[in-house]
Write a protein that holds these residues in place. Structure first.
Motif, PDB file in Angstrom:
ATOM      1  N   PRO A   1       6.439  -2.651   9.936  1.00  0.00           N
ATOM      2  CA  PRO A   1       6.575  -3.382   7.920  1.00  0.00           C
ATOM      3  C   PRO A   1       6.388  -1.894   7.519  1.00  0.00           C
ATOM      4  O   PRO A   1       6.548  -1.976   6.207  1.00  0.00           O
ATOM      5  N   SER A   2       7.022  -0.749   8.062  1.00  0.00           N
ATOM      6  CA  SER A   2       7.737   0.396   7.175  1.00  0.00           C
ATOM      7  C   SER A   2       9.232   0.254   7.309  1.00  0.00           C
ATOM      8  O   SER A   2       9.236   1.102   5.980  1.00  0.00           O
ATOM      9  N   TYR A   3       9.450  -0.700   7.530  1.00  0.00           N
ATOM     10  CA  TYR A   3      11.199  -0.654   8.022  1.00  0.00           C
ATOM     11  C   TYR A   3      11.414  -1.977   6.712  1.00  0.00           C
ATOM     12  O   TYR A   3      12.250  -2.849   6.524  1.00  0.00           O
ATOM     13  N   ARG A   4      10.354  -2.403   6.168  1.00  0.00           N
ATOM     14  CA  ARG A   4      10.308  -3.616   5.195  1.00  0.00           C
ATOM     15  C   ARG A   4      11.821  -3.047   4.452  1.00  0.00           C
ATOM     16  O   ARG A   4      11.319  -2.195   3.554  1.00  0.00           O
ATOM     17  N   GLY A   5      12.906  -4.342   3.356  1.00  0.00           N
ATOM     18  CA  GLY A   5      13.911  -3.342   2.732  1.00  0.00           C
ATOM     19  C   GLY A   5      14.523  -3.128   3.613  1.00  0.00           C
ATOM     20  O   GLY A   5      15.730  -2.522   3.089  1.00  0.00           O
ATOM     21  N   GLN A   6      14.723  -2.642   4.680  1.00  0.00           N
ATOM     22  CA  GLN A   6      15.627  -1.554   4.815  1.00  0.00           C
ATOM     23  C   GLN A   6      16.233  -2.711   6.662  1.00  0.00           C
ATOM     24  O   GLN A   6      16.460  -3.113   6.709  1.00  0.00           O
ATOM     25  N   ILE A   7      18.015  -1.691   6.148  1.00  0.00           N
ATOM     26  CA  ILE A   7      18.938  -2.332   7.743  1.00  0.00           C
ATOM     27  C   ILE A   7      18.702  -1.556   8.285  1.00  0.00           C
ATOM     28  O   ILE A   7      18.903  -0.176   8.448  1.00  0.00           O
ATOM     29  N   VAL A   8      18.351  -1.910  10.259  1.00  0.00           N
ATOM     30  CA  VAL A   8      18.359  -1.124  10.800  1.00  0.00           C
ATOM     31  C   VAL A   8      19.415  -0.647  11.575  1.00  0.00           C
ATOM     32  O   VAL A   8      19.438  -1.971  12.000  1.00  0.00           O
ATOM     33  N   ALA A   9      19.691   0.277  12.172  1.00  0.00           N
ATOM     34  CA  ALA A   9      20.387   0.281  13.376  1.00  0.00           C
ATOM     35  C   ALA A   9      19.867   1.288  14.147  1.00  0.00           C
ATOM     36  O   ALA A   9      19.575   2.626  13.977  1.00  0.00           O
ATOM     37  N   MET A  10      20.776   1.061  15.523  1.00  0.00           N
ATOM     38  CA  MET A  10      19.880   1.899  16.487  1.00  0.00           C
ATOM     39  C   MET A  10      21.305   2.328  17.229  1.00  0.00           C
ATOM     40  O   MET A  10      22.442   2.235  17.292  1.00  0.00           O
ATOM     41  N   THR A  11      20.879   3.264  18.012  1.00  0.00           N
ATOM     42  CA  THR A  11      22.125   4.859  18.341  1.00  0.00           C
ATOM     43  C   THR A  11      21.926   3.888  19.748  1.00  0.00           C
ATOM     44  O   THR A  11      23.562   4.824  20.239  1.00  0.00           O
ATOM     45  N   ALA A  12      21.174   3.865  20.732  1.00  0.00           N
ATOM     46  CA  ALA A  12      21.617   3.406  22.204  1.00  0.00           C
ATOM     47  C   ALA A  12      22.895   2.799  22.118  1.00  0.00           C
ATOM     48  O   ALA A  12      22.802   1.815  21.704  1.00  0.00           O
TER      49      ALA A  12
ATOM     50  N   ALA B   1       5.222 -10.598  11.702  1.00  0.00           N
ATOM     51  CA  ALA B   1       6.371 -11.106  11.215  1.00  0.00           C
ATOM     52  C   ALA B   1       7.648  -9.817  11.393  1.00  0.00           C
ATOM     53  O   ALA B   1       7.434  -8.205  11.766  1.00  0.00           O
ATOM     54  N   VAL B   2       8.962 -10.228  11.516  1.00  0.00           N
ATOM     55  CA  VAL B   2       9.724  -9.339  11.178  1.00  0.00           C
ATOM     56  C   VAL B   2      10.598  -8.699  10.165  1.00  0.00           C
ATOM     57  O   VAL B   2      10.364  -9.265   9.287  1.00  0.00           O
ATOM     58  N   HIS B   3      10.320  -7.417   9.638  1.00  0.00           N
ATOM     59  CA  HIS B   3      10.002  -6.804   8.404  1.00  0.00           C
ATOM     60  C   HIS B   3      11.669  -6.286   8.371  1.00  0.00           C
ATOM     61  O   HIS B   3      12.422  -5.933   7.427  1.00  0.00           O
ATOM     62  N   VAL B   4      12.098  -6.184   9.210  1.00  0.00           N
ATOM     63  CA  VAL B   4      13.675  -5.903   8.909  1.00  0.00           C
ATOM     64  C   VAL B   4      14.271  -6.256   8.161  1.00  0.00           C
ATOM     65  O   VAL B   4      14.638  -7.761   8.034  1.00  0.00           O
ATOM     66  N   ARG B   5      15.615  -5.870   6.986  1.00  0.00           N
ATOM     67  CA  ARG B   5      16.339  -7.163   6.145  1.00  0.00           C
ATOM     68  C   ARG B   5      17.871  -7.317   7.345  1.00  0.00           C
ATOM     69  O   ARG B   5      18.569  -8.355   7.208  1.00  0.00           O
ATOM     70  N   GLY B   6      18.357  -6.617   7.915  1.00  0.00           N
ATOM     71  CA  GLY B   6      19.343  -6.712   9.157  1.00  0.00           C
ATOM     72  C   GLY B   6      19.251  -5.643  10.460  1.00  0.00           C
ATOM     73  O   GLY B   6      18.762  -4.668  10.310  1.00  0.00           O
ATOM     74  N   PHE B   7      20.532  -6.194  11.443  1.00  0.00           N
ATOM     75  CA  PHE B   7      19.930  -5.376  12.529  1.00  0.00           C
ATOM     76  C   PHE B   7      21.074  -4.503  12.948  1.00  0.00           C
ATOM     77  O   PHE B   7      22.339  -5.998  13.424  1.00  0.00           O
ATOM     78  N   VAL B   8      21.665  -3.784  13.336  1.00  0.00           N
ATOM     79  CA  VAL B   8      23.566  -3.190  14.135  1.00  0.00           C
ATOM     80  C   VAL B   8      22.572  -2.890  15.051  1.00  0.00           C
ATOM     81  O   VAL B   8      22.540  -1.621  15.412  1.00  0.00           O
ATOM     82  N   ILE B   9      23.708  -2.952  16.267  1.00  0.00           N
ATOM     83  CA  ILE B   9      23.925  -2.834  17.444  1.00  0.00           C
ATOM     84  C   ILE B   9      25.015  -1.889  17.748  1.00  0.00           C
ATOM     85  O   ILE B   9      25.232  -3.165  17.328  1.00  0.00           O
ATOM     86  N   GLU B  10      25.031  -1.757  19.151  1.00  0.00           N
ATOM     87  CA  GLU B  10      26.804  -1.367  19.342  1.00  0.00           C
ATOM     88  C   GLU B  10      27.144  -2.777  20.403  1.00  0.00           C
ATOM     89  O   GLU B  10      28.088  -3.652  20.614  1.00  0.00           O
ATOM     90  N   GLU B  11      25.597  -3.197  21.386  1.00  0.00           N
ATOM     91  CA  GLU B  11      26.027  -4.163  22.244  1.00  0.00           C
ATOM     92  C   GLU B  11      24.778  -4.727  22.711  1.00  0.00           C
ATOM     93  O   GLU B  11      23.716  -3.917  22.735  1.00  0.00           O
ATOM     94  N   LEU B  12      25.018  -6.220  22.479  1.00  0.00           N
ATOM     95  CA  LEU B  12      23.747  -7.050  22.652  1.00  0.00           C
ATOM     96  C   LEU B  12      23.832  -7.525  24.279  1.00  0.00           C
ATOM     97  O   LEU B  12      24.889  -8.094  24.831  1.00  0.00           O
TER      98      LEU B  12
END
Length: 359
Positions: free
Chosen positions: A11-22, A39-50
């Motif tokens: 829940p600390s990520y509520r309201g944020q788009i999060v990017a992972m560096t791995a 629940a999932v709380h991030v607003r969006g999720f950014v990665i290099e490769e799924l």
């Protein structure tokens, strides 16, 4: 590489788009045990490769399926290292992640129109609606392990998973839930605490009426300056019961003491933040997720800075010189790791024991 499910459900990520560096995320899929909230709380999720494959005997689905279930947009093909360097240079920024057929200019306009983190009260979106007892049947707090010990130490479930048995209850506490991760509650129970969870706006008098042996202040999202109703309640608890705060709880203790916070350029994020204990010089590697810090110069003389961040020398811990109150800026439980700072739960137990009459 690991911990993406815990990040998504923190829940600390509520309201944020999060990017992972791995460079690749989703390798081991998702499962029911690794959720840190309902629940999932991030607003969006950014990665290099799924990862095209979710390979784990614990997996119950893919990351792609998981995000679709919660209707959270994700994007891959981003140079997340370059993005991180940009944010470290320019500071945390507003963003827009959308599947709508709009122009880049319209996306930028939407990002600029989004409410800023400063002044936002996201706690009201993630705190529970009513008080509840955590894990009254002692089932959810058991620590998962791959080691099968003797029957006195572990128990094996019907699907073959192994859990460590819990110790007896030693202390009854109340925990303010400002957006608390489940693993914090699990760790508290694993250290012998029986926990009654209360919403963020619970009055000090109502907490004291429960006759707790101590009060725990959890992590959570948003700007601590916006939570004036919490500051007021904490002032009503000071000197009446031992208090231990982490993350957002630490920042709000700063306000209850009479201090202030300020917004960091890009915050402290991830599981590799070095923190030094001022008294001993010991350094621990910690997991952090916050965009604000307590202003050391704003604190009164009866409060001391106990820990500092070795990257930017900001406040990472506070301790009252005469009252049984202390706090740290990071997550001692740190699911999925590191666990260097787990000893603070035992410090809280010692503080409760030494604060009781006759001890």
């Amino acid at each position: 590489m690991t911990g993406y499910q815990e990040v998504l459900t923190d829940p600390s990520y509520r309201g944020q788009i999060v990017a992972m560096t791995a460079p690749q995320i989703g390798n081991y899929g998702v499962n029911n045990l690794d959720d840190e909230s309902a629940a999932v709380h991030v607003r969006g999720f950014v990665i290099e490769e799924l990862s095209p494959v979710a390979s784990s005997w614990r997996s119950r689905g893919t990351l792609d399926e998981y995000l679709k279930k919660w209707e959270v947009p994700g994007i891959q093909g981003i140079d997340t290292r370059a993005l991180t360097k940009h944010l470290r240079s320019r500071g945390a920024m507003q963003g827009c992640l959308t599947t709508d057929n709009i122009t880049p200019e319209e996306a930028v306009a939407r990002a600029k129109a989004a409410p800023p983190m400063a002044g936002s009260d996201f706690v009201k979106e993630v705190t529970p609606e009513a008080p509840y007892a955590w894990d009254p049947e002692d089932r959810e707090s058991r620590a998962w392990t791959i080691v099968k010990g003797d029957g006195a130490a572990t128990e094996v479930t019907e699907n073959g998973e192994v859990f460590e048995k819990l110790p007896p209850v030693k202390h009854r506490i109340v925990a303010y839930d400002f957006g608390m991760k489940r693993n914090i509650l699990r760790r508290l129970r694993q250290e012998g605490f029986q926990v009654q969870v209360v919403p963020a706006d619970t009055k000090a008098a109502d907490v004291l009426a429960m006759k707790p042996e101590g009060v725990f202040l959890s992590n959570g999202p948003g700007d601590p300056a916006a939570l004036t109703y919490v500051h007021e309640n904490l002032r009503g608890l000071m000197g009446r019961t031992p208090i231990f705060g982490i993350c957002l709880g630490h920042q709000m203790l700063g306000y209850a003491f009479g201090g202030k916070t300020f917004k960091l350029k890009f915050g402290h994020r991830g599981g590799n933040q070095p923190v030094q204990d001022v008294a001993t010089g010991k350094v621990t590697i910690t997991s952090q997720n916050h965009g604000f810090a307590v202003d050391a110069d704003s604190l009164p003389g009866e409060v001391e800075v106990s820990h500092i961040n070795l990257n930017d020398h900001t406040v990472e811990g506070l301790r009252h010189k005469s009252l049984p109150i202390f706090s740290v800026q990071y997550h001692p439980e740190a699911a999925p790791g590191p666990n260097d700072a787990g000893y603070f739960f035992r410090e809280f137990a010692k503080l409760i024991e030494t604060s009781q009459p006759g001890r």
